[in-house]
Design a protein around this motif. Structure first.
Motif, PDB file in Angstrom:
ATOM      1  N   ASN A  18      -5.546   2.528 -25.261  1.00  0.00           N
ATOM      2  CA  ASN A  18      -5.702   1.495 -26.290  1.00  0.00           C
ATOM      3  C   ASN A  18      -6.827   1.873 -27.259  1.00  0.00           C
ATOM      4  O   ASN A  18      -6.701   1.675 -28.473  1.00  0.00           O
ATOM      5  CB  ASN A  18      -5.948   0.119 -25.651  1.00  0.00           C
ATOM      6  N   TYR A  20      -5.070   3.732 -35.704  1.00  0.00           N
ATOM      7  CA  TYR A  20      -4.808   2.750 -36.776  1.00  0.00           C
ATOM      8  C   TYR A  20      -5.969   2.721 -37.775  1.00  0.00           C
ATOM      9  O   TYR A  20      -5.764   2.607 -38.977  1.00  0.00           O
ATOM     10  CB  TYR A  20      -4.596   1.342 -36.202  1.00  0.00           C
ATOM     11  N   TYR A  25       1.342   2.214 -41.761  1.00  0.00           N
ATOM     12  CA  TYR A  25       2.198   1.143 -41.221  1.00  0.00           C
ATOM     13  C   TYR A  25       2.452   0.101 -42.311  1.00  0.00           C
ATOM     14  O   TYR A  25       3.578  -0.368 -42.505  1.00  0.00           O
ATOM     15  CB  TYR A  25       1.457   0.495 -40.034  1.00  0.00           C
ATOM     16  N   GLY A  64      -2.304  -9.229 -32.177  1.00  0.00           N
ATOM     17  CA  GLY A  64      -1.874  -7.952 -32.777  1.00  0.00           C
ATOM     18  C   GLY A  64      -0.818  -8.173 -33.844  1.00  0.00           C
ATOM     19  O   GLY A  64       0.266  -7.596 -33.797  1.00  0.00           O
ATOM     20  N   GLY A  66      -0.514  -7.198 -36.870  1.00  0.00           N
ATOM     21  CA  GLY A  66      -0.164  -6.101 -37.785  1.00  0.00           C
ATOM     22  C   GLY A  66      -0.165  -6.596 -39.226  1.00  0.00           C
ATOM     23  O   GLY A  66      -1.139  -7.187 -39.702  1.00  0.00           O
ATOM     24  N   ASP A  87      -5.879  -9.665 -35.176  1.00  0.00           N
ATOM     25  CA  ASP A  87      -5.778  -8.222 -34.946  1.00  0.00           C
ATOM     26  C   ASP A  87      -7.194  -7.709 -34.706  1.00  0.00           C
ATOM     27  O   ASP A  87      -8.156  -8.466 -34.829  1.00  0.00           O
ATOM     28  CB  ASP A  87      -5.141  -7.490 -36.147  1.00  0.00           C
ATOM     29  N   VAL A  90      -7.872  -4.472 -36.024  1.00  0.00           N
ATOM     30  CA  VAL A  90      -8.013  -3.410 -37.035  1.00  0.00           C
ATOM     31  C   VAL A  90      -8.196  -4.070 -38.415  1.00  0.00           C
ATOM     32  O   VAL A  90      -7.347  -4.856 -38.851  1.00  0.00           O
ATOM     33  CB  VAL A  90      -6.767  -2.484 -37.005  1.00  0.00           C
ATOM     34  N   PHE A 126      -5.426  -4.161 -41.075  1.00  0.00           N
ATOM     35  CA  PHE A 126      -4.368  -5.151 -40.817  1.00  0.00           C
ATOM     36  C   PHE A 126      -4.854  -6.566 -41.162  1.00  0.00           C
ATOM     37  O   PHE A 126      -4.123  -7.355 -41.754  1.00  0.00           O
ATOM     38  CB  PHE A 126      -3.896  -5.097 -39.361  1.00  0.00           C
ATOM     39  N   PHE A 146      -9.706 -10.351 -33.347  1.00  0.00           N
ATOM     40  CA  PHE A 146      -9.665 -10.639 -31.905  1.00  0.00           C
ATOM     41  C   PHE A 146      -9.108  -9.436 -31.155  1.00  0.00           C
ATOM     42  O   PHE A 146      -8.007  -8.969 -31.450  1.00  0.00           O
ATOM     43  CB  PHE A 146      -8.762 -11.867 -31.655  1.00  0.00           C
ATOM     44  N   ASN A 147      -9.908  -8.950 -30.208  1.00  0.00           N
ATOM     45  CA  ASN A 147      -9.422  -7.892 -29.323  1.00  0.00           C
ATOM     46  C   ASN A 147      -8.841  -8.575 -28.084  1.00  0.00           C
ATOM     47  O   ASN A 147      -9.576  -9.169 -27.293  1.00  0.00           O
ATOM     48  CB  ASN A 147     -10.569  -6.960 -28.927  1.00  0.00           C
ATOM     49  N   PHE A 148      -7.518  -8.483 -27.931  1.00  0.00           N
ATOM     50  CA  PHE A 148      -6.877  -9.246 -26.854  1.00  0.00           C
ATOM     51  C   PHE A 148      -7.144  -8.663 -25.466  1.00  0.00           C
ATOM     52  O   PHE A 148      -6.684  -9.212 -24.472  1.00  0.00           O
ATOM     53  CB  PHE A 148      -5.382  -9.454 -27.120  1.00  0.00           C
ATOM     54  N   TRP A 195       3.889  -9.334 -29.980  1.00  0.00           N
ATOM     55  CA  TRP A 195       5.137  -8.674 -30.370  1.00  0.00           C
ATOM     56  C   TRP A 195       4.893  -7.205 -30.684  1.00  0.00           C
ATOM     57  O   TRP A 195       4.011  -6.882 -31.483  1.00  0.00           O
ATOM     58  CB  TRP A 195       5.729  -9.384 -31.606  1.00  0.00           C
ATOM     59  N   ARG A 196       5.633  -6.328 -30.027  1.00  0.00           N
ATOM     60  CA  ARG A 196       5.557  -4.881 -30.256  1.00  0.00           C
ATOM     61  C   ARG A 196       4.143  -4.329 -30.096  1.00  0.00           C
ATOM     62  O   ARG A 196       3.566  -3.779 -31.016  1.00  0.00           O
ATOM     63  CB  ARG A 196       6.079  -4.531 -31.663  1.00  0.00           C
ATOM     64  N   ASN A 197       3.614  -4.519 -28.917  1.00  0.00           N
ATOM     65  CA  ASN A 197       2.351  -3.860 -28.583  1.00  0.00           C
ATOM     66  C   ASN A 197       2.644  -2.853 -27.477  1.00  0.00           C
ATOM     67  O   ASN A 197       2.297  -3.076 -26.324  1.00  0.00           O
ATOM     68  CB  ASN A 197       1.306  -4.891 -28.141  1.00  0.00           C
TER      69      ASN A 197
HETATM   70  C1  LIG Z   1       2.819  -1.554 -33.240  1.00  0.00           C
HETATM   71  S1  LIG Z   1       1.727  -2.679 -34.048  1.00  0.00           S
HETATM   72  C2  LIG Z   1       2.698  -4.155 -34.102  1.00  0.00           C
HETATM   73  C3  LIG Z   1       2.278  -5.092 -35.175  1.00  0.00           C
HETATM   74  C4  LIG Z   1       3.190  -6.325 -35.317  1.00  0.00           C
HETATM   75  N1  LIG Z   1       3.091  -7.199 -34.158  1.00  0.00           N
HETATM   76  C5  LIG Z   1       4.622  -5.874 -35.532  1.00  0.00           C
HETATM   77  O1  LIG Z   1       5.489  -6.159 -34.677  1.00  0.00           O
HETATM   78  O2  LIG Z   1       4.868  -5.216 -36.554  1.00  0.00           O
HETATM   79  C6  LIG Z   1       0.512  -3.041 -32.776  1.00  0.00           C
HETATM   80  C7  LIG Z   1      -0.578  -3.985 -33.294  1.00  0.00           C
HETATM   81  O3  LIG Z   1      -1.463  -4.345 -32.230  1.00  0.00           O
HETATM   82  C8  LIG Z   1      -2.809  -4.225 -32.672  1.00  0.00           C
HETATM   83  N2  LIG Z   1      -3.644  -3.967 -31.486  1.00  0.00           N
HETATM   84  C9  LIG Z   1      -3.600  -2.901 -30.648  1.00  0.00           C
HETATM   85  N3  LIG Z   1      -4.526  -3.024 -29.684  1.00  0.00           N
HETATM   86  C10 LIG Z   1      -5.148  -4.207 -29.905  1.00  0.00           C
HETATM   87  C11 LIG Z   1      -6.176  -4.903 -29.223  1.00  0.00           C
HETATM   88  N4  LIG Z   1      -6.750  -4.418 -28.108  1.00  0.00           N
HETATM   89  N5  LIG Z   1      -6.565  -6.118 -29.702  1.00  0.00           N
HETATM   90  C12 LIG Z   1      -5.976  -6.636 -30.822  1.00  0.00           C
HETATM   91  N6  LIG Z   1      -4.993  -6.011 -31.514  1.00  0.00           N
HETATM   92  C13 LIG Z   1      -4.590  -4.808 -31.055  1.00  0.00           C
HETATM   93  C14 LIG Z   1      -2.750  -3.079 -33.654  1.00  0.00           C
HETATM   94  O4  LIG Z   1      -3.862  -3.038 -34.499  1.00  0.00           O
HETATM   95  C15 LIG Z   1      -1.440  -3.366 -34.378  1.00  0.00           C
HETATM   96  O5  LIG Z   1      -1.579  -4.295 -35.409  1.00  0.00           O
END
Ligand SMILES: C[S@@+](CC[C@H](N)C(=O)[O-])C[C@H]1O[C@@H](n2cnc3c(N)ncnc32)[C@H](O)[C@@H]1O
Length: 227
Positions: free
Chosen positions: A5, A12, A20, A56, A58, A77, A79, A82, A97-99, A118-120
């Protein structure tokens, strides 16, 4: 937080997010977002009093659609590129927010009725376990957690980490960011062990790809509080 991660966030932050965002502008996935939007509306019975938090987010497409339909939604998010994009498209509530490491109630002030992740796909099994704990603690009683996972059944080539995560490291040839990207894959049984007795399954299906099997999609319901 796993090294996978940390590397993903680094990717990113160093060009991956901008790419993206550009890609989403050139090829908006309108149909996919509409499908997800309707799925969510169905799961919450179009109840506009529900408090929704997305992890997350995006580029923010989903949160923006929910906001426009009158739902109370917060995008988030980790990043900055984003987060800036989410604000630029007009989402009024955006949180950093870091989940996997931040405190839900400190950032979002109160619990949610629905959390969407969604899509992480860049999280290993230990990160996922943590994500489930964070979602559980962030939800009101009987709150819903909508989450998808890449399906291990369509990735027989996947390798195995010592902690049991099925994964690949991929360099995406069509992307400028040539860093390896970590993708984790899960079976339905893996997800049953991740949700433990914290969540029951409200709805489950698979979707994506020619056989509609690429992703597991779950609506999970928080069980009674464990404390
Ligand atoms: C593949 S993208 C998907 C974005 C959006 N949900 C979509 O479906 O298009 C993964 C997202 O998760 C965020 N992300 C990854 N690790 C994270 C973390 N630990 N805390 C918060 N966001 C995170 C990334 O910055 C990115 O925006």
């Amino acid at each position: 937080m796993s090294i996978h991660n940390t590397n993903t966030i680094h990717m990113y932050n160093s060009g991956g997010a901008d790419e993206y965002i550009q890609h989403a502008e050139i090829e908006p996935e309108t149909e996919k977002w509409e499908r997800l939007f309707h799925y969510i509306e169905e799961q919450i019975h179009q109840d506009h009093s529900k408090r929704i938090v997305e992890f997350g987010s995006g580029c923010g497409e989903l949160a923006f659609m929910l906001q426009n339909a009158g739902y109370d939604v917060i995008a988030s998010d980790i990043v900055d590129h984003f987060l800036d994009e989410q604000k630029r498209i007009g989402i009024s509530s955006v949180k950093r927010f870091n989940f996997l490491s931040d405190d839900f109630e400190e950032v979002f002030s109160s619990k949610a009725d629905l959390i969407v992740s969604w899509r992480n796909p860049h999280l290993d099994i230990e990160d996922m376990m943590k994500l489930f704990d964070v979602a559980y603690d962030g939800l009101n009683d009987h709150g819903l957690f909508i989450i998808n996972f890449q399906n291990a059944d369509v990735h027989p080539e996947a390798e195995l980490l010592p902690n049991g995560t099925k994964y690949n490291n991929k360099i995406l040839e069509d992307k400028k960011t040539k860093e390896k990207r970590f993708y984790a894959y899960f079976t339905k049984e893996d997800i049953d062990s991740l949700r433990r007795d914290l969540f029951s399954v409200e709805e489950y299906h698979t979707e994506g790809g020619s056989e509609k099997k690429n992703w597991h999609v779950f609506t999970l319901k928080k069980t009674e509080s464990r404390d």
